[in-house]
Design a protein around this motif. Structure first.
Motif, PDB file in Angstrom:
ATOM      1  N   ALA A  61      57.837  22.493   8.358  1.00 56.84           N
ATOM      2  CA  ALA A  61      57.688  22.158   9.762  1.00 56.84           C
ATOM      3  C   ALA A  61      57.272  20.788   9.884  1.00 56.84           C
ATOM      4  CB  ALA A  61      56.967  23.114  10.454  1.00 56.84           C
ATOM      5  N   LEU A  62      56.239  20.488   9.000  1.00 55.39           N
ATOM      6  CA  LEU A  62      55.617  19.038   8.922  1.00 55.39           C
ATOM      7  C   LEU A  62      56.553  17.944   8.529  1.00 55.39           C
ATOM      8  CD1 LEU A  62      52.009  19.695   7.408  1.00 55.39           C
ATOM      9  CD2 LEU A  62      52.718  19.381   9.814  1.00 55.39           C
ATOM     10  N   HIS A  63      57.309  18.528   7.466  1.00 50.74           N
ATOM     11  CA  HIS A  63      58.447  17.558   7.078  1.00 50.74           C
ATOM     12  C   HIS A  63      59.593  17.134   8.175  1.00 50.74           C
ATOM     13  CE1 HIS A  63      57.714  16.839   2.644  1.00 50.74           C
ATOM     14  NE2 HIS A  63      57.359  18.074   2.731  1.00 50.74           N
ATOM     15  N   GLU A  64      60.118  18.372   8.886  1.00 50.37           N
ATOM     16  CA  GLU A  64      60.918  18.296   9.887  1.00 50.37           C
ATOM     17  C   GLU A  64      60.599  17.576  10.883  1.00 50.37           C
ATOM     18  OE1 GLU A  64      62.199  22.431  10.912  1.00 50.37           O
ATOM     19  OE2 GLU A  64      62.916  22.500   8.896  1.00 50.37           O
ATOM     20  N   ALA A  65      59.190  17.658  11.416  1.00 50.67           N
ATOM     21  CA  ALA A  65      58.527  16.779  12.190  1.00 50.67           C
ATOM     22  C   ALA A  65      58.403  15.326  12.065  1.00 50.67           C
ATOM     23  CB  ALA A  65      57.316  17.296  12.651  1.00 50.67           C
ATOM     24  N   SER A  71      50.515  11.933   4.722  1.00 51.67           N
ATOM     25  CA  SER A  71      49.878  12.792   5.721  1.00 51.67           C
ATOM     26  C   SER A  71      50.017  14.345   5.404  1.00 51.67           C
ATOM     27  CB  SER A  71      50.251  12.541   7.079  1.00 51.67           C
ATOM     28  OG  SER A  71      50.242  11.170   7.450  1.00 51.67           O
ATOM     29  N   ILE A  72      51.102  14.711   4.737  1.00 52.94           N
ATOM     30  CA  ILE A  72      51.328  16.226   4.466  1.00 52.94           C
ATOM     31  C   ILE A  72      50.298  16.374   3.382  1.00 52.94           C
ATOM     32  CG2 ILE A  72      52.663  17.869   3.519  1.00 52.94           C
ATOM     33  CD1 ILE A  72      54.994  16.385   5.027  1.00 52.94           C
ATOM     34  N   ALA A  73      50.224  15.502   2.277  1.00 51.85           N
ATOM     35  CA  ALA A  73      49.576  15.627   1.155  1.00 51.85           C
ATOM     36  C   ALA A  73      48.073  15.726   1.727  1.00 51.85           C
ATOM     37  CB  ALA A  73      49.707  14.681   0.222  1.00 51.85           C
ATOM     38  N   ARG A  74      47.606  15.014   2.626  1.00 50.44           N
ATOM     39  CA  ARG A  74      46.265  15.130   3.020  1.00 50.44           C
ATOM     40  C   ARG A  74      45.872  16.561   3.828  1.00 50.44           C
ATOM     41  NH1 ARG A  74      45.946  11.989   7.764  1.00 50.44           N
ATOM     42  NH2 ARG A  74      45.863  14.214   8.679  1.00 50.44           N
TER      43      ARG A  74
END
Length: 300
Positions: A61-65, A71-74
C-alpha cells in the motif's frame, strides 16, 4: 495497538533518551501502520494478531501511495524496533516485520557533461595568468585520466612521466594505478609548470606537489571545488556539476565511443566491476535518447 505504541514511545523518550525528533518520527511511522491495520482488521487489533502477510500488504500500500523507497525502508525499520520492544514486553510472540526486506535503493545515474560542455568549461579559465593556466591544467588532467579530486591534488612532479604519457595515481585504500594522459592534458601541464611558483617548504624535488595555491603550497580538494563553482557560474553550465563530474564524463565518453567496460574499470581504479556498470546504464540511456530523436518510427 495504540496502547502498545504509546508504551514504546515512552520507552524511547525515557529509557533510551531519544530526541524529540526521533520520537516524533517513530510516532508518525507507527500511527500510519495503526490506522492502516484498523481499516483492514478492525479498531481493536493487537500487536500479537499481526502476521507478516498483513505487513506485506501494508508495504504494498505504501508503494501504491507513491512513498519513496527510502521512506518505506525507514518505516519498516520503525516496525522492527517496535516489535522487538513488544516481544520483550510480552505484547507479541514474534516479530512479523523481521522477514520483510527493505526495497532496493534506486541508484541515481551520475551527472556528466557533453563534449561541447567540456570544451566550454575548459575554455573558461584565463589563458594568460598563472592561476588560469593552473585551473585549465587541473580540468584537463582530471578529464584526461579520469581522476578523483583527491587524486589530482595528490599528484607530485615525480608521478608524471611525460615521455610515456602516464601518471602514477594514488587512489582509494592507497591503491596505486597507472593512468594514461592525453596530449591536451600534457600540454596544459607544461604551460602551467612554466609559470608555477612553489614555496620553499613544498619544493621537494620529485615529491613537489604538481598543483599549488597562491602561496606555493599543495592545493586542497575544497579549493578545487570552489574554483570549479566559479567557472560553472561564469559559463552557465548545470549547477550539479562537481569535480567528480569530470570523472563521470571521462567514463561515459569512453563507453559511448566503444571502450570495453573492463578497460574503463581499470582506468577508473574500481575494485569491483559492479561500480563501473552504472556508466553502462548511463550510456544506454543516452543511446536511447538519440534513437528516439533520430529514428523515424521510434514514436507514434
Amino acid at each position: 495497538m495504540h496502547s502498545a505504541i504509546a508504551q514504546f514511545l515512552q520507552y524511547l523518550a525515557v529509557e533510551k533518551n531519544a530526541s524529540q525528533f526521533t520520537v516524533k518520527s517513530y510516532r508518525e511511522d507507527l500511527m500510519d501502520l495503526a490506522d492502516y491495520l484498523a481499516d483492514q482488521l478492525g479498531a481493536g487489533v493487537k500487536p500479537s494478531q499481526i502476521a507478516p502477510r498483513d505487513l506485506r500488504a501494508y508495504t504494498a500500500a505504501l508503494h501504491e501511495a507513491g512513498y519513496a523507497r527510502t521512506s518505506i525502508a525507514r518505516k519498516l525499520a520503525s516496525l522492527r524496533s517496535f516489535y522487538r520492544f513488544a516481544q520483550r514486553q510480552n505484547l507479541a510472540d514474534s516479530n512479523p516485520a523481521k522477514p520483510l526486506r527493505n526495497p532496493r535503493g534506486q541508484r541515481k545515474l551520475p551527472h556528466f557533461l557533453t563534449g561541447e560542455e567540456i570544451g566550454q568549461l575548459f575554455d573558461a579559465p584565463p589563458k594568460l595568468t598563472p592561476q588560469g593556466l593552473r585551473d585549465r591544467a587541473i580540468f584537463e588532467t582530471m578529464y584526461s585520466a579520469g581522476l578523483r579530486v583527491s587524486e589530482v591534488v595528490g599528484l607530485n612532479d615525480g608521478d608524471i612521466d611525460i615521455e610515456d604519457e602516464i601518471a602514477r595515481v594514488r587512489g582509494k585504500g592507497r591503491r596505486e594505478r597507472l593512468s594514461p594522459m592525453g596530449r591536451y592534458a600534457l600540454q596544459a601541464l607544461d604551460a602551467y609548470k612554466r609559470v608555477r611558483v612553489v614555496s620553499s617548504a613544498s619544493d621537494l624535488g620529485r615529491q613537489t606537489p604538481v598543483f599549488v595555491n597562491r602561496f606555493g603550497n599543495r592545493l586542497t580538494t575544497r579549493s578545487v571545488g570552489r574554483m570549479l563553482e566559479k567557472y560553472i557560474l561564469q559559463t552557465g553550465l548545470d549547477t550539479r556539476t562537481s569535480p567528480h563530474t569530470l570523472r563521470h564524463s571521462f567514463a561515459t565518453h569512453l563507453l559511448d565511443r566503444g571502450a570495453d567496460i573492463r578497460s574503463v574499470q581499470e582506468l577508473l581504479g574500481h575494485k569491483s566491476l559492479v561500480t563501473t556498470q552504472i556508466y553502462t546504464h548511463l550510456s544506454t540511456a543516452n543511446l536511447r535518447e538519440v534513437y528516439l530523436k533520430a529514428h523515424p518510427r521510434a514514436r507514434s
